[in-house]
Scaffold this active site. Structure first.
Site, mmCIF file in Angstrom:
data_model
loop_
_atom_site.group_PDB
_atom_site.id
_atom_site.type_symbol
_atom_site.label_atom_id
_atom_site.label_comp_id
_atom_site.label_asym_id
_atom_site.label_seq_id
_atom_site.Cartn_x
_atom_site.Cartn_y
_atom_site.Cartn_z
ATOM 1 N N LYS A 154 47.759 30.955 49.759
ATOM 2 C CA LYS A 154 48.082 32.359 49.482
ATOM 3 C C LYS A 154 48.936 32.897 50.635
ATOM 4 C CE LYS A 154 45.251 35.943 47.347
ATOM 5 N NZ LYS A 154 43.931 36.575 47.466
HETATM 6 O O1 G3P Z 1 42.636 39.945 44.940
HETATM 7 C C1 G3P Z 1 42.910 40.952 45.868
HETATM 8 C C2 G3P Z 1 41.735 41.828 46.037
HETATM 9 O O2 G3P Z 1 40.731 41.137 46.722
HETATM 10 C C3 G3P Z 1 42.008 43.130 46.646
HETATM 11 O O3 G3P Z 1 41.133 43.989 46.035
HETATM 12 O O4 G3P Z 1 39.836 46.028 45.705
HETATM 13 O O5 G3P Z 1 40.543 45.335 48.030
HETATM 14 O O6 G3P Z 1 42.211 46.200 46.416
HETATM 15 P P1 G3P Z 1 40.917 45.481 46.585
#
Ligand code: G3P
Length: 220
Positions: free
Chosen positions: A83
């Site tokens: 990633k």
């Molecule tokens: O896949 C990316 C994710 O982990 C980010 O999520 O909720 O932190 O925006 P969030």
């Protein structure tokens, strides 16, 4: 549509895989920080359990560092995907790793143009963050829709992972917008299973069954 779990928690991954609904896993430094230990060891365990791709995120921000971390992760297991964040160095690292046959997932995508660039550089997966776009009063799903159209029109060899999923409606909308994959927190997976009418229906069937068997045994 494929579903990935967005977690580094082994028990959550085991459960999702037992349910037969999980095709892959994505991790990132934030998710890893929640479990701790050795990132390599956690990744090895996740890769053993998971039938499909497992994303491991680089920390370096220079090209050589990203490529070196990418090679290191790729050597851990055959289903690792590296990633890499969207940025100028990230594009170069994606392109270098693609030449070596190492699959990458370009993360922190917030526009269709960023996704197009990552696909051209050779990313196997593109991760637009819908929740974080919604957070700043933009329409996250628009990026998914636009990117799905672009990937379809030009038959680009990449898959769109809807990321930063916050609730079950995001999953339905991502599927309808043409995303190949949604990566979801375990809590959202559980929310997708549940419906209050299903719960009530199960209770009702149980209560009726108990009544019927009680009546039958009273008769006979
Ligand atoms: O896949 C990316 C994710 O982990 C980010 O999520 O909720 O932190 O925006 P969030």
């Amino acid at each position: 549509m494929k579903l990935f779990l967005d977690t580094a928690e082994i028990d959550e991954i085991r459960t999702g895989i037992r349910w037969g609904v999980i095709d892959g896993v994505t991790t990132n430094p934030t998710l890893f920080a929640k479990v701790g230990g050795s990132y390599d060891e956690v990744l090895r365990q996740i890769c053993k359990l998971t039938p499909g791709p497992v994303s491991a995120e680089v920390i370096a921000d220079d090209v050589e560092g990203m490529v070196a971390e990418g090679r290191h992760f790729a050597a851990l297991a055959p289903n690792i995907v590296v990633k890499i964040p969207m940025c100028e160095n990230g594009l170069e690292a994606i392109s270098r790793l693609a030449e070596e046959g190492i699959r990458t997932n370009c993360t922190l995508i917030f526009s269709a143009n960023q996704g197009l660039l990552a696909a051209k550089a050779g990313a196997s997966f593109l991760s637009p963050f819908v929740g974080r776009l919604d957070d700043v009063n933009e329409e996250g799903m628009t990026v998914i829709r636009e990117l799905a159209d672009i990937v379809g029109i030009f038959e680009l060899e990449t898959e769109i992972i809807t990321a930063s999923v916050r609730h079950p409606r995001h999953v339905t909308d991502a599927a309808l917008a043409g995303a190949h994959i949604a990566t979801i927190p375990f809590k959202v997976l559980q929310q997708m299973v549940r419906h209050p009418l299903t719960d009530r229906g199960i209770e009702l069937f149980k209560a009726d069954w108990a009544k019927a068997t009680k009546a039958a045994s009273a008769k006979g």
